[in-house]
Design a protein around this motif. Structure first.
Motif, PDB file in Angstrom:
ATOM      1  N   LEU A 138       0.833  -1.201   0.000  1.00  0.00           N
ATOM      2  CA  LEU A 138       0.000   0.000   0.000  1.00  0.00           C
ATOM      3  C   LEU A 138       0.868   1.251   0.000  1.00  0.00           C
ATOM      4  O   LEU A 138       0.537   2.246  -0.654  1.00  0.00           O
ATOM      5  N   GLN A 139       1.980   1.185   0.716  1.00  0.00           N
ATOM      6  CA  GLN A 139       2.905   2.331   0.728  1.00  0.00           C
ATOM      7  C   GLN A 139       3.408   2.643  -0.672  1.00  0.00           C
ATOM      8  O   GLN A 139       3.492   3.807  -1.066  1.00  0.00           O
ATOM      9  N   LYS A 140       3.724   1.631  -1.444  1.00  0.00           N
ATOM     10  CA  LYS A 140       4.215   1.855  -2.811  1.00  0.00           C
ATOM     11  C   LYS A 140       3.152   2.476  -3.698  1.00  0.00           C
ATOM     12  O   LYS A 140       3.463   3.217  -4.629  1.00  0.00           O
ATOM     13  N   GLN A 141       1.892   2.185  -3.413  1.00  0.00           N
ATOM     14  CA  GLN A 141       0.812   2.760  -4.195  1.00  0.00           C
ATOM     15  C   GLN A 141       0.560   4.219  -3.833  1.00  0.00           C
ATOM     16  O   GLN A 141       0.361   5.055  -4.714  1.00  0.00           O
ATOM     17  N   LEU A 142       0.575   4.520  -2.544  1.00  0.00           N
ATOM     18  CA  LEU A 142       0.197   5.847  -2.072  1.00  0.00           C
ATOM     19  C   LEU A 142       1.371   6.801  -1.900  1.00  0.00           C
ATOM     20  O   LEU A 142       1.191   8.017  -1.937  1.00  0.00           O
ATOM     21  N   GLU A 143       2.568   6.264  -1.698  1.00  0.00           N
ATOM     22  CA  GLU A 143       3.774   7.083  -1.485  1.00  0.00           C
ATOM     23  C   GLU A 143       4.915   6.527  -2.336  1.00  0.00           C
ATOM     24  O   GLU A 143       5.945   6.128  -1.811  1.00  0.00           O
ATOM     25  N   PRO A 144       4.751   6.475  -3.642  1.00  0.00           N
ATOM     26  CA  PRO A 144       5.697   5.727  -4.479  1.00  0.00           C
ATOM     27  C   PRO A 144       7.125   6.228  -4.451  1.00  0.00           C
ATOM     28  O   PRO A 144       8.053   5.472  -4.745  1.00  0.00           O
ATOM     29  N   GLY A 145       7.338   7.494  -4.071  1.00  0.00           N
ATOM     30  CA  GLY A 145       8.695   8.022  -4.061  1.00  0.00           C
ATOM     31  C   GLY A 145       9.365   8.007  -2.701  1.00  0.00           C
ATOM     32  O   GLY A 145      10.490   8.501  -2.563  1.00  0.00           O
ATOM     33  N   THR A 146       8.703   7.434  -1.704  1.00  0.00           N
ATOM     34  CA  THR A 146       9.244   7.459  -0.346  1.00  0.00           C
ATOM     35  C   THR A 146      10.025   6.198  -0.023  1.00  0.00           C
ATOM     36  O   THR A 146       9.804   5.149  -0.632  1.00  0.00           O
ATOM     37  N   PRO A 147      10.929   6.258   0.948  1.00  0.00           N
ATOM     38  CA  PRO A 147      11.581   5.038   1.436  1.00  0.00           C
ATOM     39  C   PRO A 147      10.551   4.084   2.038  1.00  0.00           C
ATOM     40  O   PRO A 147       9.498   4.516   2.524  1.00  0.00           O
ATOM     41  N   SER A 148      10.858   2.812   2.038  1.00  0.00           N
ATOM     42  CA  SER A 148       9.941   1.795   2.537  1.00  0.00           C
ATOM     43  C   SER A 148       9.701   1.964   4.033  1.00  0.00           C
ATOM     44  O   SER A 148      10.492   2.606   4.740  1.00  0.00           O
ATOM     45  N   PRO A 149       8.615   1.371   4.554  1.00  0.00           N
ATOM     46  CA  PRO A 149       8.408   1.399   6.007  1.00  0.00           C
ATOM     47  C   PRO A 149       9.590   0.817   6.769  1.00  0.00           C
ATOM     48  O   PRO A 149       9.998   1.366   7.805  1.00  0.00           O
ATOM     49  N   ARG A 150      10.157  -0.275   6.275  1.00  0.00           N
ATOM     50  CA  ARG A 150      11.307  -0.880   6.949  1.00  0.00           C
ATOM     51  C   ARG A 150      12.486   0.101   7.000  1.00  0.00           C
ATOM     52  O   ARG A 150      13.166   0.219   8.023  1.00  0.00           O
TER      53      ARG A 150
ATOM     54  N   ALA B  54     -10.834   5.752  -6.809  1.00  0.00           N
ATOM     55  CA  ALA B  54     -11.808   5.218  -7.752  1.00  0.00           C
ATOM     56  C   ALA B  54     -11.210   4.114  -8.609  1.00  0.00           C
ATOM     57  O   ALA B  54     -11.897   3.163  -8.998  1.00  0.00           O
ATOM     58  N   GLU B  55      -9.907   4.229  -8.885  1.00  0.00           N
ATOM     59  CA  GLU B  55      -9.224   3.233  -9.710  1.00  0.00           C
ATOM     60  C   GLU B  55      -8.858   1.991  -8.908  1.00  0.00           C
ATOM     61  O   GLU B  55      -9.021   0.864  -9.391  1.00  0.00           O
ATOM     62  N   GLN B  56      -8.374   2.181  -7.699  1.00  0.00           N
ATOM     63  CA  GLN B  56      -7.854   1.066  -6.911  1.00  0.00           C
ATOM     64  C   GLN B  56      -8.871   0.461  -5.938  1.00  0.00           C
ATOM     65  O   GLN B  56      -8.813  -0.741  -5.657  1.00  0.00           O
ATOM     66  N   HIS B  57      -9.770   1.287  -5.429  1.00  0.00           N
ATOM     67  CA  HIS B  57     -10.743   0.822  -4.434  1.00  0.00           C
ATOM     68  C   HIS B  57     -12.106   1.448  -4.720  1.00  0.00           C
ATOM     69  O   HIS B  57     -12.627   2.219  -3.889  1.00  0.00           O
ATOM     70  N   PRO B  58     -12.703   1.142  -5.846  1.00  0.00           N
ATOM     71  CA  PRO B  58     -13.965   1.791  -6.227  1.00  0.00           C
ATOM     72  C   PRO B  58     -15.077   1.593  -5.207  1.00  0.00           C
ATOM     73  O   PRO B  58     -15.956   2.459  -5.078  1.00  0.00           O
ATOM     74  N   ALA B  59     -15.055   0.505  -4.472  1.00  0.00           N
ATOM     75  CA  ALA B  59     -16.110   0.248  -3.496  1.00  0.00           C
ATOM     76  C   ALA B  59     -16.080   1.246  -2.341  1.00  0.00           C
ATOM     77  O   ALA B  59     -17.073   1.365  -1.597  1.00  0.00           O
ATOM     78  N   LEU B  60     -14.963   1.955  -2.182  1.00  0.00           N
ATOM     79  CA  LEU B  60     -14.838   2.899  -1.074  1.00  0.00           C
ATOM     80  C   LEU B  60     -15.253   4.323  -1.434  1.00  0.00           C
ATOM     81  O   LEU B  60     -15.371   5.174  -0.546  1.00  0.00           O
ATOM     82  N   VAL B  61     -15.468   4.592  -2.704  1.00  0.00           N
ATOM     83  CA  VAL B  61     -15.740   5.966  -3.145  1.00  0.00           C
ATOM     84  C   VAL B  61     -16.969   6.532  -2.451  1.00  0.00           C
ATOM     85  O   VAL B  61     -16.950   7.671  -1.938  1.00  0.00           O
ATOM     86  N   ARG B  62     -18.051   5.775  -2.411  1.00  0.00           N
ATOM     87  CA  ARG B  62     -19.276   6.278  -1.783  1.00  0.00           C
ATOM     88  C   ARG B  62     -19.049   6.550  -0.301  1.00  0.00           C
ATOM     89  O   ARG B  62     -19.522   7.576   0.232  1.00  0.00           O
ATOM     90  N   ARG B  63     -18.325   5.668   0.376  1.00  0.00           N
ATOM     91  CA  ARG B  63     -18.077   5.865   1.805  1.00  0.00           C
ATOM     92  C   ARG B  63     -17.241   7.117   2.051  1.00  0.00           C
ATOM     93  O   ARG B  63     -17.453   7.835   3.035  1.00  0.00           O
ATOM     94  N   TYR B  64     -16.301   7.394   1.156  1.00  0.00           N
ATOM     95  CA  TYR B  64     -15.492   8.604   1.288  1.00  0.00           C
ATOM     96  C   TYR B  64     -16.319   9.856   1.080  1.00  0.00           C
ATOM     97  O   TYR B  64     -16.126  10.871   1.766  1.00  0.00           O
TER      98      TYR B  64
END
Length: 343
Positions: free
Chosen positions: A191-203, A272-282
């Motif tokens: 999930l980190q790579k999807q949302l923060e692709p330019g950041t160092p890893s959590p580890r 909307a692209e990765q988690h379309p089921a969450l759009v309405r809840r957001y």
């Protein structure tokens, strides 16, 4: 490669919108930073005054760059790129304005008789240890200038490049108050790579926290933004806090994601692209505003506070704080984000 006026007073007709007199020197692309353009400028000032809230633990900020290659989908600072005539999406991630002379300008400003050595914060807008710092090495000069002037300062970063400056920061801490905070809110590397692709890893960031503590410095952690329905599960938060405790974090501040202006559009397009089921809840959770509902905030505090206590961290009242506020110093603050998003 674009070259323009070489002095601070020269008007540059080819400069980015909003930087016509900011001293654009050139725009550079290099193989080591594929897809990124650095716009090198000569700034006229380094210190930004924070006004309107005496409760902040700092009065001034320094931003060595504008735009950020960390490319965090939720970054609150994205709309500031629009002042340059650039978009808050891909341009924010790839068109990086770098103040190449910032250390020299800062040293001059700190030498003024009017300077009162008030606290200065770095990392309140874009990350001072993003990848550009590896090329331009601006932070050592900034740290030295602040230390030699007797000015206390804080740093908030996701960047493991900070490890390079730990010897310097350790020396600085002997002379002035130095506070370091690491931002780590996503423990799942996928999930980190999807949302923060330019950041160092959590580890990698956990290892950085260990290095900071081994250097004898305190290390606060900002668990922000917590992303509703994606990173707010009890098991997820418990696992992250356990890892932070094991790494030696000295304090933790956690708060839900806020989505301002065009950042909201940028994040929602990803959702909307990765988690379309969450759009309405957001849409229900955020409505037309930037912040989650009061009901979610109460639910989140009821979930996170016992977990903080379980892992040896004190819960903090951070319900109205932006996620760019330095961790460990925020229990009495209530700050509008606009007060911190400075160039």
């Amino acid at each position: 490669m674009r070259w323009a006026g070489q002095t601070l007073d020269a008007a540059d007709a080819d400069a980015l919108p909003g930087l016509e007199r900011a001293g654009l020197v050139r725009s550079v692309q290099t193989p080591e930073f594929d897809g990124i353009t650095f716009h090198e400028v000569l700034c006229k000032s380094a210190l930004n005054k924070i006004s309107g809230d005496a409760s902040l633990p700092f009065t001034w900020t320094i931003n060595p760059a504008r735009g950020c290659s960390h490319a965090c989908r939720y970054c609150f600072a994205r709309p500031t790129h629009e002042y340059l005539g650039l978009d808050s999406g891909n341009d924010f991630d790839s068109q990086i304005v770098v103040k190449t002379n910032i250390a020299a300008v800062l040293r001059k400003e700190l030498s003024r008789r009017s300077w009162k050595c008030e606290p200065v914060a770095l990392g309140t807008n874009t990350d001072p240890y993003q990848r550009a710092e590896g090329r331009y090495r601006l932070m050592p000069g900034i740290i030295r200038a602040l230390t030699e002037s007797g000015t206390p300062f804080s740093i908030l970063t996701k960047g493991t490049l900070l490890r390079r400056d730990l010897p310097l920061l350790t020396l600085a801490a002997r002379e002035v108050d130095v506070r370091i905070s690491i931002s780590l809110a996503i423990h799942d590397p996928d999930l980190q790579k999807q949302l923060e692709p330019g950041t160092p890893s959590p580890r990698a960031r956990l290892d950085l926290i260990r290095s900071i503590r081994e250097a004898g410095l305190p290390c606060a952690v900002m668990v922000a933004p917590v992303i509703p329905f994606l990173t707010d599960g009890a098991k997820q938060l418990d696992g992250l806090l356990e890892a932070l405790a094991e790494a030696g974090a000295t304090s933790v501040t956690a708060m839900p994601m806020h989505l301002r202006s065009t950042t909201k559009d940028w994040f929602m397009s990803w959702l909307a692209e990765q988690h379309p089921a969450l759009v309405r809840r957001y849409r229900q959770l955020y409505g037309r505003g930037a912040y989650v509902t009061p009901e979610y905030t109460r639910w989140f505090r009821e979930r996170i506070d016992p977990l903080l206590v379980r892992h040896g961290f004190a819960p903090e009242d951070t319900r109205s704080l932006p996620e760019n506020t330095p961790a460990g110093t925020v229990s009495k603050l209530s700050v509008p984000v606009a007060a911190l998003t400075l160039f």
